[in-house]
Write a protein that holds these residues in place. Structure first.
Motif, short mmCIF file in Angstrom:
data_model
loop_
_atom_site.label_atom_id
_atom_site.label_comp_id
_atom_site.label_asym_id
_atom_site.label_seq_id
_atom_site.Cartn_x
_atom_site.Cartn_y
_atom_site.Cartn_z
N CYS A 179 -71.44 94.13 -22.64
CA CYS A 179 -70.59 92.95 -22.61
C CYS A 179 -69.12 93.29 -22.50
O CYS A 179 -68.36 92.61 -21.80
CB CYS A 179 -70.85 92.06 -23.83
N TYR A 203 -69.15 86.99 -31.99
CA TYR A 203 -70.60 87.07 -32.17
C TYR A 203 -71.28 86.01 -31.31
O TYR A 203 -70.68 84.97 -31.00
CB TYR A 203 -70.99 86.83 -33.64
N LEU A 204 -72.53 86.26 -30.97
CA LEU A 204 -73.36 85.28 -30.27
C LEU A 204 -74.61 85.03 -31.08
O LEU A 204 -75.32 85.98 -31.44
CB LEU A 204 -73.72 85.78 -28.87
N ASP A 212 -81.15 85.69 -23.94
CA ASP A 212 -79.87 86.37 -23.74
C ASP A 212 -80.10 87.85 -23.47
O ASP A 212 -80.98 88.49 -24.06
CB ASP A 212 -78.99 86.22 -24.98
N HIS A 220 -70.17 90.77 -29.91
CA HIS A 220 -70.25 90.33 -28.52
C HIS A 220 -68.83 90.18 -27.98
O HIS A 220 -67.85 90.15 -28.74
CB HIS A 220 -71.01 89.01 -28.43
N TRP A 222 -66.55 88.25 -24.50
CA TRP A 222 -66.56 87.40 -23.31
C TRP A 222 -65.11 87.13 -22.90
O TRP A 222 -64.18 87.78 -23.37
CB TRP A 222 -67.35 86.12 -23.55
N ASP A 236 -69.04 83.72 -20.27
CA ASP A 236 -69.79 84.89 -20.74
C ASP A 236 -70.55 85.49 -19.55
O ASP A 236 -71.67 85.09 -19.26
CB ASP A 236 -70.76 84.46 -21.84
N ALA A 243 -69.07 79.71 -22.91
CA ALA A 243 -68.96 79.96 -24.35
C ALA A 243 -68.79 78.62 -25.06
O ALA A 243 -67.75 77.97 -24.93
CB ALA A 243 -67.79 80.88 -24.64
N ARG A 246 -72.59 78.48 -29.53
CA ARG A 246 -73.30 79.68 -29.98
C ARG A 246 -72.38 80.90 -30.00
O ARG A 246 -72.74 81.94 -30.51
CB ARG A 246 -74.52 79.98 -29.09
N HIS A 247 -71.19 80.77 -29.41
CA HIS A 247 -70.23 81.86 -29.35
C HIS A 247 -69.22 81.70 -30.48
O HIS A 247 -68.48 80.71 -30.52
CB HIS A 247 -69.51 81.87 -28.00
N ARG A 249 -65.95 82.96 -32.21
CA ARG A 249 -64.75 83.70 -31.85
C ARG A 249 -64.12 84.35 -33.08
O ARG A 249 -63.89 83.68 -34.09
CB ARG A 249 -63.74 82.78 -31.17
#
Length: 317
Positions: A179, A203-204, A212, A220, A222, A236, A243, A246-247, A249
Motif C-alpha cells: 500500500c 488502518y483499514l 481487500d 494501511h 492511501w 485507496d 476511503a 472503513r478507512h 485516518r
C-alpha cells in the motif's frame, strides 16, 4: 460506526542498549467525519509519554527510556467514531479544472503539489504515466477514479517485496508492492496535474465480503486529493476503493517520511528487529485480547547471556 483499535509494536535488540528515544504517530485524527473518542499509549519498559502537534496537525507522542533494556513494546489502544459521509458523484463538470486552479491559488497547499522524498518523478514513472494516459482531461474526480482503478489492475499486491525506505522505482520496475508503494506512485502521478495530493497513514477495517488485498494485521496507507466543492477525498489504489467509513485516518503528510507510526534512535551497539500487530474491530469488542498480536519472545541463549554480562562488567569499570 464505531471501531476499537489495538496496535502493538515491539523492538527487540541483539544486545542490551542503554537508552532509546522514540516518537510515534498512532492517535487517530479527529476531523471531518471521524472522531477519536479514546486513546491510550503505554510502553514496556514504562515511560512518561509527552505530546505535541506537528506541522500537519498530526498528534505525536514521544518518550525516552534511559535504563538498560533488550526490548521495547509500545501498545496503542483507541476507539473511533464515524459519521456516514455523503455519497460522492462519479464526476464533476469540465469547468472543475478551472475551479481547482482557483482553489490552489487561494490555499497554502504547496507541500502537496511539489515532489517529496518518496513521491518524485523518474523515467519509470513517466512510462507509467504514458501507459495510464495521465493528463488533464475530462474532470479531476473521474480522472482520479480512473487512475486508482488502472493502478489496481496494473500492480500486484505482494508483501515483503519492498521495504519502508524503498524508492517507487522498485515497485514500478517489478509492477508489485504494498500500500505504501501504491500511495507514493499515485501521488507522484497526480501532483504534476496541479491536484494537491497527500499521503494518509492509518488502518483499514477488513471484512471477509470486501475481499481487500491489503493485510488485516498491519497499518494501511492511501491518498487524499483536494477537489473543488468536495475538499480532501481519499482514494485507496491498493484496494480500488474510495476511503470512507472503513478507512481510519491517523496522520497525513507529503509521504511516508512525514508520518511513520514509530521512529527513533537508541544508544548501544545492537541491531534491532521490529514486530508489529494490528487489530481493528467494531466496538462490540471493547477489549481486544493482544496475546496473539506478536510472536512469543524466545529465551536468550547462553551466548547472549554471557555477552550481556561482559557488557555490564565493562560499563562498571
Amino acid at each position: 460506526m464505531y471501531y476499537s483499535i489495538l496496535h502493538k509494536t515491539r523492538f527487540r535488540y541483539s544486545a542490551p542498549i542503554s537508552e532509546s528515544l522514540t516518537e510515534t504517530r498512532m492517535r487517530p485524527l479527529s476531523e471531518g467525519f471521524q472522531r477519536c473518542l479514546k486513546f491510550n499509549l503505554t510502553t514496556s519498559p514504562n515511560a512518561t509519554i509527552h505530546h505535541y502537534q506537528d506541522a500537519y496537525a498530526n498528534a505525536v507522542q514521544h518518550f525516552d527510556i534511559p535504563g538498560q533494556h533488550r526490548q521495547l513494546t509500545i501498545t496503542a489502544e483507541a476507539i473511533v467514531a464515524f459519521t456516514e459521509p455523503p455519497r460522492l458523484p462519479r464526476s464533476l463538470s469540465p469547468e472543475a479544472w478551472n475551479l481547482l486552479d482557483d482553489l490552489v491559488a487561494e490555499q497554502d497547499v504547496w507541500d502537496f503539489l511539489a515532489p517529496s522524498h518518496f513521491a518524485r518523478p523518474s523515467p519509470l514513472l513517466n512510462t507509467l504515466a504514458e501507459q495510464l494516459d495521465v493528463r488533464r482531461r475530462g474532470d479531476p474526480l473521474s480522472l482520479l477514479f480512473e487512475i486508482a482503478g488502472r493502478m489496481y489492475r496494473t500492480f500486484a499486491y505482494a508483501p515483503q517485496t519492498t521495504s519502508v525506505d524503498s524508492p517507487i522505482d522498485q515497485a514500478l520496475a517489478n509492477r508489485k508492492g504494498v500500500c505504501q508503494d501504491f500511495a507514493h506512485i499515485m501521488i507522484a502521478l497526480v501532483r504534476p496535474l496541479g491536484i494537491p495530493c497527500r499521503y494518509v497513514s492509518g488502518y483499514l477495517f477488513h471484512r471477509a465480503e470486501d475481499h481487500d488485498r491489503s493485510e488485516s494485521d498491519a497499518t494501511h496507507a492511501w491518498v487524499e486529493a483536494l477537489l473543488p466543492g468536495l475538499g480532501w477525498i481519499g482514494f485507496d489504489p491498493t484496494n480500488n476503493l474510495l476511503a470512507r467509513d472503513r478507512h481510519i485516518r491517523v496522520a497525513v503528510g507529503r509521504d511516508y517520511a512525514d508520518v511513520p507510526p514509530t521512529k527513533g534512535v537508541h544508544r548501544g551497539r545492537a541491531e534491532s528487529t521490529l514486530e508489529v500487530g494490528v487489530k481493528v474491530l467494531p466496538t462490540e469488542v471493547l477489549n481486544i485480547p493482544d496475546t496473539d498480536l506478536l510472536p512469543p519472545v524466545p529465551a536468550p541463549t547462553v551466548a547472549e547471556i554471557e555477552l550481556e554480562q561482559q557488557q555490564q562488567q565493562q560499563q562498571q569499570q
